[in-house]
Write a protein that holds these residues in place. Structure first.
Motif, PDB file in Angstrom:
ATOM      1  N   PRO A 133      -8.275   0.646   4.259  1.00 40.89           N
ATOM      2  CA  PRO A 133      -7.660   0.146   3.024  1.00 40.89           C
ATOM      3  C   PRO A 133      -8.519  -0.863   2.275  1.00 40.89           C
ATOM      4  O   PRO A 133      -8.284  -1.120   1.095  1.00 40.89           O
TER       5      PRO A 133
ATOM      6  N   HIS B 248       0.272   4.465   0.110  1.00 39.11           N
ATOM      7  CA  HIS B 248      -0.183   5.765   0.640  1.00 39.11           C
ATOM      8  C   HIS B 248      -0.867   5.578   1.987  1.00 39.11           C
ATOM      9  O   HIS B 248      -2.005   5.109   2.061  1.00 39.11           O
TER      10      HIS B 248
ATOM     11  N   GLN C 130     -10.539   0.569  -0.656  1.00 41.10           N
ATOM     12  CA  GLN C 130      -9.578   1.115  -1.633  1.00 41.10           C
ATOM     13  C   GLN C 130      -8.889  -0.005  -2.424  1.00 41.10           C
ATOM     14  O   GLN C 130      -8.704   0.113  -3.633  1.00 41.10           O
TER      15      GLN C 130
ATOM     16  N   SER D  29      -4.081   3.626  -0.244  1.00 35.63           N
ATOM     17  CA  SER D  29      -5.379   3.662   0.440  1.00 35.63           C
ATOM     18  C   SER D  29      -5.663   4.959   1.196  1.00 35.63           C
ATOM     19  O   SER D  29      -6.815   5.288   1.447  1.00 35.63           O
ATOM     20  N   ASP D  30      -4.610   5.676   1.610  1.00 40.89           N
ATOM     21  CA  ASP D  30      -4.783   6.834   2.500  1.00 40.89           C
ATOM     22  C   ASP D  30      -5.122   6.396   3.931  1.00 40.89           C
ATOM     23  O   ASP D  30      -5.662   7.184   4.713  1.00 40.89           O
TER      24      ASP D  30
ATOM     25  N   HIS E 291      -3.534  10.146  -5.388  1.00 37.98           N
ATOM     26  CA  HIS E 291      -4.950  10.330  -5.764  1.00 37.98           C
ATOM     27  C   HIS E 291      -5.118  10.464  -7.277  1.00 37.98           C
ATOM     28  O   HIS E 291      -6.232  10.642  -7.751  1.00 37.98           O
TER      29      HIS E 291
ATOM     30  N   TYR F 127      -1.225   0.915  -6.154  1.00 41.17           N
ATOM     31  CA  TYR F 127      -2.324   0.886  -5.191  1.00 41.17           C
ATOM     32  C   TYR F 127      -1.943   1.666  -3.937  1.00 41.17           C
ATOM     33  O   TYR F 127      -0.852   1.501  -3.378  1.00 41.17           O
TER      34      TYR F 127
ATOM     35  N   ARG G  27     -14.640   7.239  -5.681  1.00 40.64           N
ATOM     36  CA  ARG G  27     -14.422   5.901  -6.232  1.00 40.64           C
ATOM     37  C   ARG G  27     -15.185   5.775  -7.543  1.00 40.64           C
ATOM     38  O   ARG G  27     -16.046   4.932  -7.731  1.00 40.64           O
TER      39      ARG G  27
ATOM     40  N   ASP H 201       0.873  -1.177   0.000  1.00 40.94           N
ATOM     41  CA  ASP H 201       0.000   0.000   0.000  1.00 40.94           C
ATOM     42  C   ASP H 201       0.911   1.229   0.000  1.00 40.94           C
ATOM     43  O   ASP H 201       1.656   1.458   0.948  1.00 40.94           O
TER      44      ASP H 201
ATOM     45  N   CYS I   7      -5.488   5.981  -4.476  1.00 43.63           N
ATOM     46  CA  CYS I   7      -6.450   6.214  -3.398  1.00 43.63           C
ATOM     47  C   CYS I   7      -7.230   7.502  -3.623  1.00 43.63           C
ATOM     48  O   CYS I   7      -6.717   8.491  -4.126  1.00 43.63           O
ATOM     49  N   SER I   8      -8.507   7.439  -3.251  1.00 39.55           N
ATOM     50  CA  SER I   8      -9.363   8.615  -3.398  1.00 39.55           C
ATOM     51  C   SER I   8     -10.685   8.340  -2.732  1.00 39.55           C
ATOM     52  O   SER I   8     -11.215   7.222  -2.793  1.00 39.55           O
TER      53      SER I   8
END
Lengths: 262, 249
Positions: B218, B11, B221, B211-212, B160, B209, B190, B9, B186-187
């Motif tokens: 996650p 982010h 995301q 997720s923030d 993003h 990929y 969606r 992941d 990530c955003s």
């Protein structure tokens, strides 16, 4: 956060739901600001098939902010023959809209309605502006979908408390609603949260632990959002299979007064 | 691990923002990661302009689970005298392999002069930098079209991927022109078809990929990647292979 129970399969590159699914929040037709990526019932059904969604509650985009009565007329064009697309009629507390909903109800065609945005026209979601509508819905047992971005939270809490028999589905909670979702669910035992936009980490498990799985429903808000990601998420929480089935279809079936597969 | 692919992941955050439900409890992060097979999450702390305070918090967080988390260095041009010394410390002493920048917390678009000492540092070291991107003036992905050729040893990652269509188009255009531009997914938007658009137009080898987390869980995301209409090979690249190559891990 406890780990998943042993019955949950490990994720793979492909996903399909393992319980029946009803998408409780799908918008059809063109919004006034531009065309929808989904232009026909056949296209919508194909999208549902791809993600393993059996049925969907659909409303028309024109009912959001332009005209609930026209939106409902356009919605008729989207209703398929075999009942996979379940109509949700938009409603506002004005005479033309109330008359239309009453007539549809008299013909046995109303299983849910959706609030048209009147707040941006200056009408707060408070009992003095909505009493006739909310009394009718409460008496008839018709659930009302309420987009959270279209109402003030304080007004919503006041109104939910004033109509304890109203079945309210709170739509589109975002992480910016993290501080208010518990208060909203506390405001009415009949309030249910739709999960299309709600992503704070661990919140599905935390909310189900506190309120019970019968207070939450799967919706995607397709085509504003993709249909699959929240469904995938719900299948990878530590909810048990029974709770998952409730959230993915059982709760909305109960609200709509329908039986899946009938 | 998902079907034999190590999932990274790209982010995530250290730090708390309780009003939005963001709590950096490691058990919360690990529980969500384990539920969907995420092996490693890249984390950064963006709430302290000096860099040092947040980077130390990131290092401490990572040290508790070093096999699961990777820290990125954060600095801000609002404290210009701190930027390069703090980057040297974060990369050389804390062992961070990449940089995170957050233009919304500064007065300057990220192509302007105050940012360039960071790019020169990254160019010397051959580092990746992930930027918050969207449609606001400080954060436009179109700036990569100037930066990417000027700093060819830097890998520029559009977090993003611009968030909205007009900015996303800029990010994709930059990725099409320059091999050192990447698109992170990530955003809170969606939007249907975005992952497909990134893969088809930007290239599967450029999609990362993210997720923030813990601002966002996650699981939905990563669900964007898993439920997208893209090939298994493209999913494997986006889920981890591209990030592993970029970070050398």
């Amino acid at each position: 956060m406890p780990s998943l129970n042993a019955s949950h399969p490990m994720p793979s590159l492909n996903f399909s739901p393992r319980v029946p699914v009803i998408d409780a929040n799908v918008c059809v037709g063109n919004h006034h600001t531009g065309p929808s990526p989904c232009q026909s019932p056949a296209q919508l059904l194909e999208e549902m098939d791809f993600h393993g969604v059996r049925r969907a509650v659909i409303y028309h985009a024109q009912g959001e902010q332009i005209s609930p009565t026209d939106g409902n007329r356009y919605l008729e064009d989207w209703l398929d023959g075999d009942g996979r697309l379940i109509p949700q009629w938009s409603v506002a507390p004005v005479e033309t809209s109330m008359k239309q909903i009453t007539e549809l109800h008299d013909r046995g065609r109303v299983s849910s309605v959706r609030l048209h945005d009147c707040q941006s026209a200056g009408l707060p979601f408070l009992p003095w502006g909505y009493n006739d509508l909310l009394t009718f819905l409460s008496d008839a047992g018709i659930p009302l979908w309420i987009p959270l971005m279209d109402v003030e939270t304080d007004h919503l809490v006041t109104t939910l408390k004033a109509y304890p028999d109203l079945h309210a589905v709170l739509v589109g909670a975002h992480y910016t609603h993290a501080l208010v979702v518990r208060g909203l669910l506390d405001a009415s035992a009949r309030a249910v949260l739709e999960l299309s936009r709600y992503e704070p980490i661990g919140e599905v498990e935390a909310l189900v632990d506190r309120f019970g799985a019968d207070r939450f429903i799967y919706g995607s808000w397709y085509p504003r959002y993709a249909m699959g990601p929240i469904l995938f998420y719900l299948h990878h929480t530590r909810m048990g299979e029974g709770e998952l089935a409730q959230v993915c279809a059982g709760n909305v079936e109960r609200l709509l007064g329908r039986t899946e597969g009938s | 691990m998902i079907d034999g692919t190590r999932v990274i992941d790209y982010h995530g955050h250290v730090g708390r923002w309780e009003r939005y439900g963001m709590v950096d409890d490691p058990e919360l992060l690990l529980g969500a990661m384990d539920a969907v097979g995420i092996d490693v999450a890249c984390l950064f702390h963006i709430f302290h302009p000096d860099g040092t305070t947040g980077n130390d918090l990131t290092a401490r967080f990572v040290a508790r689970n070093p096999d699961r988390f990777v820290g990125f260095a954060y600095v801000s041009p609002t404290m210009p005298e701190r930027m390069v010394p703090e980057l040297e410390r974060a990369i050389d002493k804390l062992g961070f392999p990449a940089i995170k920048l957050y233009p919304p917390y500064t007065p300057w678009p990220f192509n302007e002069e105050p940012w360039h000492p960071i790019y020169e540092f990254a160019q010397d070291r051959g580092l990746a930098i992930i930027f918050h991107t969207d449609h606001f003036i400080n954060n436009r992905p179109r700036y990569f079209e100037n930066l990417a050729p000027a700093y060819p040893r830097v890998n520029f990652v559009a977090a993003h991927c611009g968030n909205v269509p007009e900015a996303r188009a800029e990010a994709i255009a930059a990725a099409q022109k320059y091999p050192n531009v990447y698109l992170e997914t990530c955003s809170t938007y969606r939007t249907p078809g975005v992952i497909e658009e990134l893969v088809e137009q930007g290239g599967a080898d450029r999609v990362l990929y993210g997720s923030d987390m813990p601002l966002m869980d996650p699981r939905p995301q990563i669900g964007k990647i898993i439920t997208a209409r893209i090939s298994p090979e493209a999913k494997r690249m986006a889920l981890g292979e591209n990030a592993a190559r970029l970070l050398g891990i």
